[in-house]
Design a protein around this motif. Structure first.
Motif, short mmCIF file in Angstrom:
data_model
loop_
_atom_site.label_atom_id
_atom_site.label_comp_id
_atom_site.label_asym_id
_atom_site.label_seq_id
_atom_site.Cartn_x
_atom_site.Cartn_y
_atom_site.Cartn_z
N ILE A 177 70.36 55.73 26.78
CA ILE A 177 71.37 56.62 27.19
C ILE A 177 71.56 57.93 26.13
CG2 ILE A 177 73.27 55.51 26.07
CD1 ILE A 177 74.88 55.75 28.82
N ASP A 178 71.35 57.43 24.73
CA ASP A 178 71.14 58.84 23.89
C ASP A 178 70.20 59.61 24.31
OD1 ASP A 178 73.66 57.61 22.54
OD2 ASP A 178 72.10 56.25 21.62
N LEU A 179 69.06 59.14 24.59
CA LEU A 179 67.75 60.07 24.65
C LEU A 179 67.90 60.83 26.29
CD1 LEU A 179 64.92 57.61 24.09
CD2 LEU A 179 65.63 59.25 22.48
N ALA A 180 68.64 60.09 26.98
CA ALA A 180 69.09 60.82 28.12
C ALA A 180 69.98 61.89 28.03
CB ALA A 180 69.42 59.95 29.29
N ARG A 181 71.15 61.94 27.17
CA ARG A 181 71.95 63.00 26.79
C ARG A 181 71.27 64.44 26.27
NH1 ARG A 181 76.26 58.19 25.28
NH2 ARG A 181 77.53 58.24 27.51
N ALA A 213 60.63 62.25 27.32
CA ALA A 213 60.25 63.45 26.89
C ALA A 213 59.59 64.55 27.90
CB ALA A 213 58.94 63.18 25.81
N ASN A 214 59.81 65.93 27.40
CA ASN A 214 59.17 66.94 28.24
C ASN A 214 59.56 66.90 29.77
OD1 ASN A 214 58.01 68.08 26.12
ND2 ASN A 214 56.45 66.44 26.14
N LYS A 215 60.70 66.52 30.25
CA LYS A 215 61.22 66.60 31.49
C LYS A 215 62.58 67.07 31.72
CE LYS A 215 58.59 62.21 33.11
NZ LYS A 215 57.93 61.93 31.67
N PRO A 216 62.53 68.42 31.96
CA PRO A 216 63.87 69.11 32.25
C PRO A 216 64.37 68.65 33.52
CG PRO A 216 61.94 70.46 32.47
CD PRO A 216 61.31 69.35 32.09
N VAL A 217 65.55 67.93 33.68
CA VAL A 217 66.28 67.31 34.51
C VAL A 217 67.57 67.93 34.86
CG1 VAL A 217 64.46 65.46 35.09
CG2 VAL A 217 66.47 65.19 33.69
N GLY A 218 68.04 67.89 35.87
CA GLY A 218 69.66 67.97 36.06
C GLY A 218 70.45 66.92 36.61
N MET A 219 69.70 65.87 36.89
CA MET A 219 70.05 64.44 37.25
C MET A 219 69.59 63.46 36.35
SD MET A 219 72.66 62.43 38.73
CE MET A 219 73.42 63.38 40.09
N ILE A 220 70.10 62.45 35.85
CA ILE A 220 69.41 61.38 35.22
C ILE A 220 70.18 60.18 35.65
CG2 ILE A 220 69.03 60.17 32.99
CD1 ILE A 220 68.31 62.56 31.64
N ILE A 221 69.64 59.37 36.27
CA ILE A 221 69.95 57.94 36.69
C ILE A 221 69.59 56.82 35.82
CG2 ILE A 221 70.46 56.30 38.65
CD1 ILE A 221 70.10 58.91 40.29
N LEU A 222 70.43 55.89 35.32
CA LEU A 222 69.77 55.01 34.40
C LEU A 222 69.99 53.65 35.05
CD1 LEU A 222 70.53 56.15 30.70
CD2 LEU A 222 68.75 56.56 32.00
N ASP A 223 69.49 53.00 35.62
CA ASP A 223 69.67 51.74 36.46
C ASP A 223 69.29 50.51 35.61
OD1 ASP A 223 70.52 50.14 38.28
OD2 ASP A 223 69.01 50.86 40.01
N ARG A 229 68.53 65.40 26.84
CA ARG A 229 68.10 66.05 27.88
C ARG A 229 68.84 67.42 28.36
NH1 ARG A 229 63.76 66.43 26.18
NH2 ARG A 229 62.90 67.47 28.11
N PHE A 230 70.18 67.11 28.33
CA PHE A 230 71.11 67.92 28.74
C PHE A 230 71.63 68.96 27.66
CE2 PHE A 230 72.61 64.19 31.86
CZ PHE A 230 71.65 64.67 32.85
N LYS A 231 70.93 69.06 26.60
CA LYS A 231 71.67 70.02 25.59
C LYS A 231 71.55 71.38 26.12
CE LYS A 231 71.07 67.23 21.55
NZ LYS A 231 70.28 66.96 20.23
N THR A 232 70.34 71.79 26.85
CA THR A 232 70.25 72.90 27.44
C THR A 232 70.58 73.12 29.00
OG1 THR A 232 67.90 72.42 27.87
CG2 THR A 232 68.52 73.58 25.74
N ILE A 233 71.16 72.15 29.73
CA ILE A 233 71.57 72.21 31.03
C ILE A 233 73.10 71.94 30.96
CG2 ILE A 233 71.08 71.13 33.26
CD1 ILE A 233 68.38 70.11 32.17
N PRO A 234 73.74 72.90 31.03
CA PRO A 234 75.33 72.71 30.99
C PRO A 234 75.87 72.05 32.17
CG PRO A 234 74.88 75.18 31.51
CD PRO A 234 73.46 74.34 31.08
N ASP A 235 75.23 72.00 33.27
CA ASP A 235 75.77 71.35 34.59
C ASP A 235 74.98 70.02 34.85
OD1 ASP A 235 73.50 72.60 35.55
OD2 ASP A 235 74.29 73.18 37.28
N GLY A 236 74.17 69.49 33.70
CA GLY A 236 73.50 68.49 34.17
C GLY A 236 74.24 66.91 34.33
N LYS A 237 73.80 65.87 34.77
CA LYS A 237 74.90 64.88 35.24
C LYS A 237 74.09 63.61 34.77
CE LYS A 237 77.98 66.54 38.68
NZ LYS A 237 79.26 66.37 38.27
#
Length: 606
Positions: A208-212, A182-192, A214-222
């Protein structure tokens, strides 16, 4: 770059003032502006890492020194993903010795130095996140000149779990943390270790659904997700199937035929001695891989040459758009403990336990276990009876153990004798209302058929269930003869058996948490279901004996559970143990005998 002086905040006394929030924000904003005008890097991630990253011997004991991607060249694939403009997700279904963790850390280092963006790294446990940060990531960021420039002067901005760097913030979190995403705008998420992540507290989403989201407003997120798989119904395997399903193909050194390395082509059947047993010394050095095309033997010494000429190939023609997935096994691993000979020896050893075999397929081959069903019938239990009576042992044991399952006010117990091979004979069983009577039962001598010895039980394991205080009081009174335990399932499982320290009334105790599913499978799918194969020598699982004069209570409680397949709320099929009888306490007590042998057996084996 943070200055390293005697008066730096890292070494300042406790009374030193902490940096103000405004100064941290100002430094962050300035870093963003500076980063925006940095020249675009000319090297991709793994080439950049080969130039700038030097691995510490403590963090990378197998391959210390300058990073060299040619050691495990298949990891270049995921490192190139970091700068791939066409894909935004990468799913890795991997083995335990694949080298992908270092590749992931290279991506983080590269982004810190060349393309600052907020990064969130989530692993199943917070202490694991802290360990990786403190021992592997932070030292390398400080050591590398390119990344060291991104570290500010305030040591408090460079914590183990949150790092305020030039133009970015790096979060290292445990996926169990409430509101971790929550409340963490990020451009890269790594789930180990994705398969060990919990479902969201409301039970409606996986991480993995929660991580996705976070990218709704970040078009180039990975998004990168990687894990050693466990079961087919778990998230890693499901996500792998929706991606490109890339596999690593390598050439035969004899005929150059490109092929994926698979377990059934690892050959060691010729390493048999005159007694029909595997000669493990020969297995270690003579195991080879058989080419699927020319059938010629490929030696371990050929592996490096093959890896250098290998290539990833997509096997799913219709993946989810933008989603890469790949699978890698330890058959490709360059590590000394993952040679084909070492893997063959591990496979041979795993034949004594269905759980060991599943762990081999999960950890070594990077493959999920297939779903199973099992239902033990009364006839299956009756077959286990041997030519001895309750209170006797059919052989001279190397160890006698006791277990007890507490349900309400009743404690049901079993006593078992063990051979060094892991063969187990249930000597006796019963119930009591008083914990201390278990100590008296331990001291009852056991008649061993064919021997004059009359040994007694030396150690016991008791389930603390929902009576933690009562059980731990008893464990303290037993003075080291009894230990508390509790079975776990799902995301609570950290290993087959996990030792957890606990303080109880000024005493230090060790509580044994075990994978309940693993040991039920050992009991029902191996020791009981494969009994005839064991007798016929077709299976290496050690035998389980029951006395000839068992009563109906023991039989009923050994058949009171079955393994079935059911769909969960998301429509995925899962394995579930269901009770088919009123009570299964004796079944649980016998299962706990296998837990005790797992803990103690290695000390008694030949």
């Amino acid at each position: 770059m943070r200055k390293s002086t005697a008066s730096s905040p890292r070494s300042a006394p406790m009374s030193s003032p902490r940096p103000s929030l405004s100064s941290t924000v100002r430094a962050f904003v300035v870093g963003c502006i500076i980063a925006a005008y940095r020249p675009r890097p000319t090297l991709n991630v793994w080439r950049w890492a080969e130039k700038w990253i030097n691995l510490d011997p403590l963090a990378s004991p197998a391959f210390p020194g300058q990073y060299d991607s040619s050691i495990n060249p298949y990891t270049r694939f995921i490192q190139e993903f970091a700068t791939d403009p066409y894909h935004n997700e990468f799913i890795v279904m991997k083995s335990s010795q694949s080298g992908f963790t270092e590749a992931i850390l290279n991506i983080i280092r590269y982004l810190v130095a060349n393309k600052p963006t907020n990064i969130l790294y989530a692993i199943n446990a917070l202490d694991e996140a802290r360990k990786i940060s403190k021992t592997r990531l932070q030292p390398s960021l400080e050591k590398c000149p390119e990344t060291a420039q991104a570290i500010g002067e305030n040591a408090d901005d460079f914590g183990n779990l949150t790092m305020f760097l030039r133009g970015m913030v790096l979060y290292m979190i445990g996926a169990h943390s409430a509101g971790a995403f929550a409340n963490k705008p990020v451009g890269m998420i790594i789930l180990d270790e994705l398969d060990k992540h919990p479902v969201a507290p409301d039970g409606e989403a996986e991480t993995i659904d929660l991580a996705r989201q976070r990218f709704k407003t970040i078009p180039d997120g990975k998004l990168i997700a990687l894990s050693t798989p466990k079961k087919e119904e778990d998230v890693t395997y499901r996500e792998y199937l929706t991606g490109t399903q890339h596999k690593f193909f390598v050439p035969c050194p004899h005929c150059q035929a490109m092929q994926e390395l698979v377990w059934h082509r690892v050959k060691f059947g010729h390493c048999i001695d005159m007694l029909g047993e595997y000669d493990l010394e020969r297995v270690k050095v003579e195991t080879y891989y058989e080419c699927e095309a020319c059938k010629k033997p490929i030696l371990e010494s050929h592996k490096n040459e093959m890896l250098q000429a290998g290539e990833w190939r997509q096997t799913n023609p219709k993946p989810f758009p933008g989603r890469i997935s790949c699978h890698i096994s330890d058959l490709y691993s360059p590590f000394a403990n993952a040679t084909w000979g070492m893997l063959a020896m591990e496979w041979i050893n795993a034949q004594t336990s269905i759980v060991k075999l599943q762990n081999f397929f999960n950890g070594r081959l990077g493959l999920p276990s297939k779903q199973q069903t099992a239902e033990v019938k009364e006839a299956d239990v009756v077959k286990l009876r041997g030519a001895y009576k309750r209170g006797q042992c059919p052989f001279e044991p190397v160890l006698i153990t006791m277990t007890s399952d507490k349900q309400g006010d009743v404690l049901k117990w079993t006593k078992a004798g063990w051979k060094a091979t892991g063969e187990c004979a249930i000597i006796d069983y019963g119930y009591t209302l008083v914990e201390d009577e278990l100590l008296e039962e331990m001291d009852v001598p056991v008649e061993c058929l064919g021997s004059t010895l009359r040994p007694t039980a030396t150690i016991g394991l008791i389930d603390e269930g929902f009576a933690q205080t009562i059980v731990r009081d008893f464990v303290v009174r037993s003075e080291g003869r009894w230990y508390a335990s509790k079975g776990r399932g799902g995301i609570q499982v950290r290993s087959t058996v996990h030792e957890s320290p606990a303080d109880h009334k000024d005493c230090k105790l060790t509580i044994y948490h075990y994978d309940d599913d693993d040991f039920k499978k050992q009991l029902y799918l191996s020791r009981i279901a494969k009994f005839q194969d064991i007798l016929d020598g077709k299976c290496r699982v050690p035998r389980l004996w029951l006395p000839a004069n068992i009563d109906q209570d023991l039989v009923d409680e050994l058949i009171a559970e079955k393994l079935v397949k059911e769909k969960n709320k998301w429509g995925y099929t899962k394995e579930i143990w269901k009770k088919t009888g009123d009570k299964n306490d004796f079944g649980d007590a016998v299962k706990m005998q296998l837990v005790l042998w797992h803990i103690l057996g290695a000390a008694y084996q030949d």
